[in-house]
Design a protein around this motif. Structure first.
Motif, short mmCIF file in Angstrom:
data_model
loop_
_atom_site.label_atom_id
_atom_site.label_comp_id
_atom_site.label_asym_id
_atom_site.label_seq_id
_atom_site.Cartn_x
_atom_site.Cartn_y
_atom_site.Cartn_z
N TRP A 1 111.90 99.84 53.27
CA TRP A 1 112.77 99.11 52.36
C TRP A 1 114.21 99.41 52.76
O TRP A 1 114.45 100.34 53.51
N ILE A 2 115.15 98.61 52.27
CA ILE A 2 116.52 98.66 52.80
C ILE A 2 117.49 99.20 51.76
O ILE A 2 117.92 98.46 50.86
N PRO A 3 117.85 100.47 51.83
CA PRO A 3 118.80 101.05 50.88
C PRO A 3 120.17 100.37 50.99
O PRO A 3 120.65 100.10 52.08
N MET A 4 120.77 100.10 49.84
CA MET A 4 122.09 99.44 49.85
C MET A 4 123.12 100.13 48.97
O MET A 4 124.30 100.11 49.28
N PHE A 5 122.70 100.70 47.85
CA PHE A 5 123.67 101.33 46.96
C PHE A 5 122.97 102.40 46.12
O PHE A 5 121.75 102.43 46.01
N TYR A 6 123.78 103.27 45.55
CA TYR A 6 123.26 104.29 44.64
C TYR A 6 123.45 103.82 43.21
O TYR A 6 124.43 103.14 42.90
N TRP A 7 122.51 104.16 42.36
CA TRP A 7 122.61 103.76 40.96
C TRP A 7 122.64 104.99 40.07
O TRP A 7 122.20 106.07 40.45
N GLY A 8 123.15 104.79 38.92
CA GLY A 8 123.23 105.88 37.96
C GLY A 8 122.48 105.54 36.69
O GLY A 8 122.15 104.38 36.43
N SER A 9 122.20 106.54 35.90
CA SER A 9 121.59 106.34 34.58
C SER A 9 122.72 106.01 33.61
O SER A 9 123.40 106.91 33.11
N TYR A 10 122.93 104.74 33.36
CA TYR A 10 124.05 104.30 32.55
C TYR A 10 123.96 104.84 31.13
O TYR A 10 122.94 104.69 30.45
N GLY A 11 125.04 105.44 30.68
CA GLY A 11 125.13 105.87 29.30
C GLY A 11 126.42 105.37 28.70
O GLY A 11 127.49 105.50 29.31
N ASN A 12 126.35 104.71 27.54
CA ASN A 12 127.53 104.21 26.85
C ASN A 12 127.45 104.71 25.41
O ASN A 12 126.43 104.54 24.76
N TRP A 13 128.52 105.33 24.92
CA TRP A 13 128.45 105.86 23.56
C TRP A 13 129.83 105.98 22.94
O TRP A 13 130.85 106.07 23.63
N SER A 14 129.83 105.98 21.63
CA SER A 14 131.04 106.19 20.86
C SER A 14 130.94 107.52 20.12
O SER A 14 129.88 107.85 19.55
N THR A 15 132.02 108.27 20.12
CA THR A 15 132.05 109.55 19.39
C THR A 15 132.66 109.37 18.01
O THR A 15 133.00 110.35 17.35
N ALA A 16 132.79 108.11 17.56
CA ALA A 16 133.37 107.86 16.23
C ALA A 16 132.47 108.39 15.12
O ALA A 16 132.96 108.80 14.06
#
Length: 557
Positions: free
Chosen positions: A514-529
């Motif tokens: 398979w053809i590696p192209m980019f690295y990915w991350g475990s997306y986390g989005n949060w508010s500290t409100a």
């Protein structure tokens, strides 16, 4: 690679089960998903934005496309309701967290695994938890292979005492530890009465987890705090999981403050999300590598020359930049720099280099010739293939658009074949695709498991027969590699293991399955409100994607 095909892992890995993780909830308009009373829905409650195609009241943790997927829990893994023996840490590698198992050790040449369990654990119906529940769960997985999504292969599982479980394996199996201990443990007193667990909906789940099901609707459901939890109970009172149709809808909910927590890719996050509030946070710790996943049993990607030409011709920086992802560098495919110590000596510092002229020459040398349409042809057939992915994954769509243009420049026609979130794993599992993006397995917490999940020929299934664990979906076959994967468990020293890994890396580089192209991350989005305690780059204790480990650390504001 990415998370299970889900936005978790494509950022979610999708991969990451993410991949298997999505539940489904009918394309709901954003306004229809807004909870009354604002984002928190009440003091002490957080709203979690997630993705689903068709939300139904099914919480069987072993089935695909269930409501549990809305909680970012991968199919066949422990989560908020059903817990695993150990929480595998994919951010702070090697620092796995004892959970239902408080300790463990290997013996008998790594053919025996003994786990000592926590005491005082109860199911949410008040019944005591014991080793019998663990034995029952794994015995059920062995009896019903379709539920054994982590591919746990053991000879026996017994309970010599109420707080101890012993696994025996046919071969040394320490390298499979992360899979062995990640299955969701279910109750013997309830599930033993189920006639067929492969069809059981489990509409009213009884788990040992920090949260339990409260309200449920076609658009969302609420998990409330388990007041009798065996660990210090959560400080937040509840989590409301709301189903959105795609990444954009989830992003809108987070930007508008309708949702407090999510795990989705956000385009131009600095401008669209972080700048909107001092409380908004966005972090995607490196979790894996993604790229073009070919079906090696379909022409033209079955031709190594074509795969090599694609790898040479693409601009990885541009492909990754389409979703703010760093380009893949190491020719071994291993995510860098996290796995730098595992790279074979001959490949240290050897990175992918774009060479369009060489890409063209590779195709010409392989017998391809440019036609009047601007594309290469061979044997009367145009060099053309499709790429299949869920239309809801806007991050993948943006990358693919770049790829379509880049491949056209080197004389290869790429067409887009979109499908649904609930259908993608079925298609890739059966081999019903030319190519895809996003591997339907969890992020690999070890270098060996990374290759084992993606290219182990011993996990080959013919086209039309679904691979139950979604490993080796490209259907790579190589006798030398098959032998190395079988040899690895018998290695007794780190040096021996690395030597075998070096051989696997060589096969990967030379065969480009398979053809590696980019690295990915475990997306986390949060508010500290409304709550604090989320993991950050400064305190990377666990993945920021919604999960019970983090939920237990949160403190209401």
């Amino acid at each position: 690679m990415t998370t299970s095909q889900s936005p978790l892992a494509s950022g979610i890995t999708r991969r990451g089960l993410l991949a298997g993780a999505l539940a489904g909830a009918g394309a709901l308009a954003l306004s229809a998903c807004q909870p009354s009373g604002g984002a928190s829905g009440g003091k002490g409650m957080l709203t979690v934005a997630a993705q689903s195609d068709n939300l139904t009241k099914v919480f069987n943790p072993f089935l695909a496309n269930t409501a549990q997927g809305l909680t970012y829990t991968s199919q066949g893994s422990g989560g908020f309701i059903y817990e695993p023996l150990v929480q595998i840490n994919t951010v702070n590698i090697g620092h796995d967290i004892p959970w239902l198992a408080r300790s463990w050790n290997w013996s008998n040449g790594n053919k025996t695994l003994t786990l000592d369990l926590q005491s005082g654990v109860k199911w949410t119906d008040g019944e005591p938890f014991s080793a019998d529940d663990v034995v029952f769960t794994y015995t059920m997985l062995k009896k019903y292979p379709g539920l054994n999504l982590l591919g746990v292969d053991f000879t026996s599982v017994t309970s010599p005492g109420p707080d101890r479980v012993v696994f025996t394996f046919p071969v040394p199996s320490e390298q499979f530890f992360t899979n062995v201990v990640s299955a969701p443990i279910v109750s013997r007193h309830i599930w033993s009465k189920v006639a067929d667990p492969t069809k059981y909906t489990d509409a009213d789940p009884v788990g040992t987890g920090p949260f339990k099901l409260d309200q449920f609707s076609a658009q969302s459901f609420t998990l409330v705090r388990n007041e009798a939890y065996w660990q210090p109970k959560a400080q937040i009172k509840a989590l409301r999981f709301v189903a959105y149709k795609d990444n954009e809808s989830m992003t809108n909910a987070l930007v508008q403050g309708i949702a407090d927590w999510g795990g989705t890719y956000i385009a131009n996050a600095d401008r669209t999300y972080l700048s909107r509030s001092k409380h908004n946070n966005y972090w995607a710790p490196l979790a894996g590598t993604d790229g073009l996943i070919p079906n090696l049993e379909r022409w033209p990607l079955s031709d190594l020359a074509v795969r090599q030409a694609i790898s040479l011709g693409v601009n990885r920086k541009q492909v990754g930049a389409a979703s703010a992802s760093p380009p893949a560098t190491s020719v071994t495919g291993l995510p860098m720099p996290a796995y730098a110590a595992s790279v074979a000596p001959q490949y240290k510092g050897v990175d992918f280099v774009q060479d369009v002229a060489k890409a063209h020459q590779t195709l010409v040398d392989a017998g391809y010739a440019k036609g009047g349409d601007g594309y290469y042809h061979k044997g009367g057939k145009r060099l053309e293939f499709s790429i299949t992915f869920p239309a809801a994954y806007t991050d993948i769509a943006s990358r693919v658009q770049v790829l379509v243009s880049q491949l056209k420049d080197i004389g290869i026609k790429l067409t887009i074949d979109t499908t649904t979130v609930s259908d993608i794993n079925t298609r890739t599992g059966k081999g019903d695709f030319d190519s895809t993006m996003g591997y339907p397995v969890n992020s690999a917490p070890r270098a060996f498991s990374y290759y084992n999940d993606t290219i182990n020929p011993n996990l080959y299934y013919p086209i039309g027969k679904a691979t139950p664990t979604f490993q080796n979906i490209e259907r790579f076959r190589n006798d030398e590699a098959a032998g190395l994967f079988k040899e690895y468990p018998n290695a007794t020293t780190d040096a021996q293991r690395q030597q075998i890994l070096d051989g696997i890396e060589k096969i990967f580089v030379e065969n480009l399955p398979w053809i590696p192209m980019f690295y990915w991350g475990s997306y986390g989005n949060w508010s500290t409100a409304k709550a604090t305690g989320f993991p950050t780059p400064q305190d990377p204790y666990f993945s920021p994607v919604p999960n019970p480990v983090v939920a237990l650390r949160l403190k209401p504001v």
